[in-house]
Design a protein around this motif. Structure first.
Motif, mmCIF file in Angstrom:
data_model
loop_
_atom_site.group_PDB
_atom_site.id
_atom_site.type_symbol
_atom_site.label_atom_id
_atom_site.label_comp_id
_atom_site.label_asym_id
_atom_site.label_seq_id
_atom_site.Cartn_x
_atom_site.Cartn_y
_atom_site.Cartn_z
ATOM 1 N N GLU A 85 0.792 -1.232 0.000
ATOM 2 C CA GLU A 85 0.000 0.000 0.000
ATOM 3 C C GLU A 85 0.823 1.281 0.000
ATOM 4 O O GLU A 85 0.497 2.242 -0.702
ATOM 5 C CB GLU A 85 -0.966 0.020 1.190
ATOM 6 N N ALA A 86 1.872 1.339 0.831
ATOM 7 C CA ALA A 86 2.633 2.594 0.923
ATOM 8 C C ALA A 86 3.251 2.923 -0.439
ATOM 9 O O ALA A 86 3.277 4.090 -0.858
ATOM 10 C CB ALA A 86 3.711 2.501 1.993
ATOM 11 N N CYS A 87 3.734 1.894 -1.136
ATOM 12 C CA CYS A 87 4.315 2.141 -2.461
ATOM 13 C C CYS A 87 3.219 2.425 -3.491
ATOM 14 O O CYS A 87 3.409 3.220 -4.407
ATOM 15 C CB CYS A 87 5.226 0.986 -2.867
ATOM 16 N N GLN A 88 2.045 1.792 -3.305
ATOM 17 C CA GLN A 88 0.907 2.109 -4.185
ATOM 18 C C GLN A 88 0.560 3.596 -4.098
ATOM 19 O O GLN A 88 0.259 4.234 -5.110
ATOM 20 C CB GLN A 88 -0.336 1.307 -3.765
ATOM 21 N N SER A 89 0.618 4.135 -2.874
ATOM 22 C CA SER A 89 0.204 5.538 -2.670
ATOM 23 C C SER A 89 1.140 6.512 -3.377
ATOM 24 O O SER A 89 0.800 7.675 -3.568
ATOM 25 C CB SER A 89 0.149 5.861 -1.178
ATOM 26 N N MET A 90 2.325 6.018 -3.760
ATOM 27 C CA MET A 90 3.295 6.868 -4.445
ATOM 28 C C MET A 90 3.492 6.436 -5.895
ATOM 29 O O MET A 90 4.536 6.703 -6.501
ATOM 30 C CB MET A 90 4.636 6.845 -3.700
#
Lengths: 158, 517
Positions: A85-90
């Motif tokens: 998720e954290a990488c998805q958000s970026m």
């Protein structure tokens, strides 16, 4: 040229024996085998099963449970791109999709020149410097398309 | 000789810390500058990494984020004293992000050389174990009970009560197991301790072993953390060499040794009973409870299993006293929590603070909003099994019970920020996809429910039979929540249902306006 040794039953037996004194040695053995051969060769499963006094079916169950254990050796370099998720958000998903598209491969596949395998990973703990990746055991953060291309070019040239 | 600090934390390495250290060393050699480069842990201000710090009589002065190509310019501006350089940050301890924190567990992280026992002791290390030895085992357990410390993995179970159960349990031998399978996206506290202050974990586990009568400990670390594994193994070797692990720990008359075990890419192995199965060399299948691991844990023996942050919080509690820890906090959540600000956030990093701070303050004031500069739309709290919070819930205080009251969880302390470009139906689908990928397969609601959940989400995203599929999704989530054996299937409904509840506009037929329904 490959980073990994071809299958060798004697060498596999040595690796297995080296860990037998440990408590619960299955995972340490499998990691060591993969380090040597780049994967868990099918021929290794009965050897480990015999050493641990469990059935071949049970051993196969253990090997296939864990995402990390491969059935075939990877390319000379492994690029693990974070899909969490954290990488998805970026914008990680777009970055990954565009790279796979340009390389003409899907997740888990290797480029035709045998240089690079691209695998998904769910979190590298680099969530405040996203999107993140790991090339072999080197971590990379704040990836942009240009930085990723540079990494890939470096891996394919080496 | 001026001491320069450049982190060895993998988030700093991922942004070029090794290259910066090499460039600086080369410049120092070429110009005859007397610099000693220390590779410290990270302070946890990741937007400033690589953060280069210079030790001065007036405290440490920072520069960051420093790229390798900035080094020559820094030197030309007078580095190690270049206050006019655009990357100069002034005194690091005065940076608001750091100054506002209450650092109990992370007091040393980023300050010290992680692999220097002398540094560790100089900053209060091993005072906790020394006090435990003087209190005796039973009173050590009581001290942890009094501190109010609750499991930092997410379940929030009182750590002292768990220790007491193991202490009173009978077994041929006992184990201390550290769950460092930090798989939640948006979390990196465990990694930072292993890379930045590994002796804190060793000391915490040693105190647990002394208190409960265990002689052997395992640290189960995910394989995605090679730098943490290397640092932990190095620290264990140093501790053994100094008599802090081994047959007679600190000459206190008890034996304890530690071993790092590497996971193999399975998220569900972060569930404690799946982790035990994995340590025993089996498939990481969840066990039914009871029996509790405190009675029958690793290899069927009584076992203390705690999250890494729980163990790393114990040295402070013993050294400073339970009261010092319990004096801060909110409601039943005592002490501090290392909150991890991640994803699309301007000031991402680790922020240790007493419970009770509001979600909005964390995201807007501490974190400074999004990295993209767009409005914050959603925050996922507590990893892939945690709920998505909209701005409307930003008044929620950071506390186990307050988050639960809003159908969320704090989990291991991660907060992942999304800006207004996020599609919440896609995020809900991802939650189901992740559960399908990582389910251990033992129970049906999780194994099958997650796959059916993906299919239902696909139909919703395609705009098919909206109301029927929404009813089905709710029903499926209800089954998963109440029918699953562990949190994998049981909590996957949190991100799904919170996305649907708070962002229903994303679940409409994409090709049609909402009014066409």
């Amino acid at each position: 040229m490959t980073r990994y040794a071809p299958w060798n039953e004697g060498r596999a037996s040595e690796i297995i024996s080296a860990h037998l004194a440990e408590e619960g040695p299955a995972l340490p053995i499998l990691h060591a085998l993969q380090e040597e051969f780049g994967c868990i060769p099918r021929e290794a499963e009965p050897l480990v099963a015999h050493a641990l006094n469990i059935t071949r079916a049970e051993m196969h169950g253990v090997v296939t449970f864990y995402h990390e254990f491969r059935a075939h050796p990877p390319g000379r370099h492994v690029l693990r791109l974070c899909r969490a998720e954290a990488c998805q958000s970026m914008g990680g998903e777009r970055l990954a999709a565009s790279l796979l598209d340009r390389l003409g491969i899907d997740w888990g596949e290797t480029t035709a020149d045998g240089a690079l395998t691209v695998e998904p990973v769910f979190c590298l703990g680099l969530c405040a410097t996203a999107p993140s990746a790991m090339l072999d055991e080197r971590v990379k953060g704040r990836l942009t398309p240009a930085k990723l291309d540079h990494l890939v070019a470096e891996a394919r040239g080496a | 000789m001026t001491r320069i600090f450049i982190p060895r934390d993998s988030a700093a390495l991922a942004c070029g810390a090794d290259e910066v250290a090499e460039a600086l060393a080369a410049q120092a050699r070429a110009r005859g500058l007397a610099l000693e480069i220390v590779r410290n842990g990270s302070r946890g201000m990741f937007w400033l990494e690589p953060l280069v710090e210079v030790e001065t009589p007036a405290g440490r002065i920072g520069y960051g984020p420093v790229a390798p190509e900035d080094v020559a310019g820094l030197i030309a501006a007078g580095f190690p004293a270049a206050p006019a350089h655009p990357l100069a940050l002034g005194p690091v301890a005065e940076i608001a992000f750091l100054k506002r924190q209450t650092r109990f567990t992370f007091a040393r992280c980023g300050l010290t050389d992680p692999l220097s026992l002398a540094d560790y002791r100089a900053h209060g290390g091993y005072r906790g174990l020394a006090r435990a030895l003087s209190l005796g085992a039973a009173e050590t357990v009581e001290e942890v009970v009094r501190s109010g410390l609750r499991g930092r993995g997410g379940a929030g179970f009182p750590t002292g009560v768990k220790w007491k159960t193991v202490r009173e349990a009978r077994g041929a031998r006992k184990y201390v197991v550290c769950n460092a399978d930090e798989g939640d996206s948006g979390t990196f506290a465990d990694r930072m301790i292993m890379e930045g202050d590994p002796f804190a974990l060793i000391e915490g586990m040693t105190i647990a072993a002394f208190a409960t009568g265990a002689a052997k400990g395992y640290i189960y670390v995910r394989s995605e953390y090679p730098d943490a594994i290397a640092a932990m193994n190095a620290a264990i070797g140093l501790a053994r060499g100094a008599g802090l692990l081994g047959p007679d720990v600190m000459a206190g008359g008890f034996a304890f040794d530690l071993e790092v075990r590497k996971g193999a890419g399975s998220y569900v192995c972060g569930e404690e009973t799946a982790m035990l199965e994995s340590l025993e060399g089996k498939r990481g299948m969840v066990r039914a409870k009871p029996p509790l691991p405190a009675h029958k844990g690793l290899f069927g023996q009584p076992s203390v299993i705690n999250n890494l942050v729980s163990f790393a919080s114990v040295p402070f509690i013993l050294a400073e006293g339970a009261k010092a820890y319990a004096d801060v906090g909110f409601g039943r959540s005592r002490g501090t929590m290392p909150i991890q600000l991640a994803g699309n956030i301007r000031h991402g990093g680790l922020y240790e603070i007493a419970f009770g701070v509001s979600l909005g303050e964390l995201i807007d004031e501490v974190g400074g909003g999004t990295a993209s500069g767009r409005p914050v739309r959603a925050v996922q709290a507590g990893g892939p099994l945690g709920a998505y919070f909209p701005r409307a819930l930003f008044d929620t205080p950071y506390d186990y019970e307050a988050f639960a009251a809003r159908d969320g969880l704090i989990g291991h302390g991660g907060l992942v920020v999304f800006d207004d470009t996020v599609d919440m139906a896609r995020q809900a689908r991802f939650a189901m996809e992740f559960c399908a990928l990582e389910s251990c397969g033992k129970c049906t609601p999780c194994r099958i429910g997650s796959v059916r959940g993906m299919e239902v989400m696909d139909r919703l995203i395609a705009g098919e039979n909206r109301s029927a599929n929404l009813a089905l999704l709710r029903d499926l989530c209800n089954t998963m929540k109440w029918g699953s054996l562990c949190a994998m299937g049981g909590f996957t409904p949190y991100p799904v249902m919170s996305a649907l509840t708070h962002f229903p506009e994303d679940f409409g037929p994409h090709s049609l306006p909402a009014a066409a329904e």
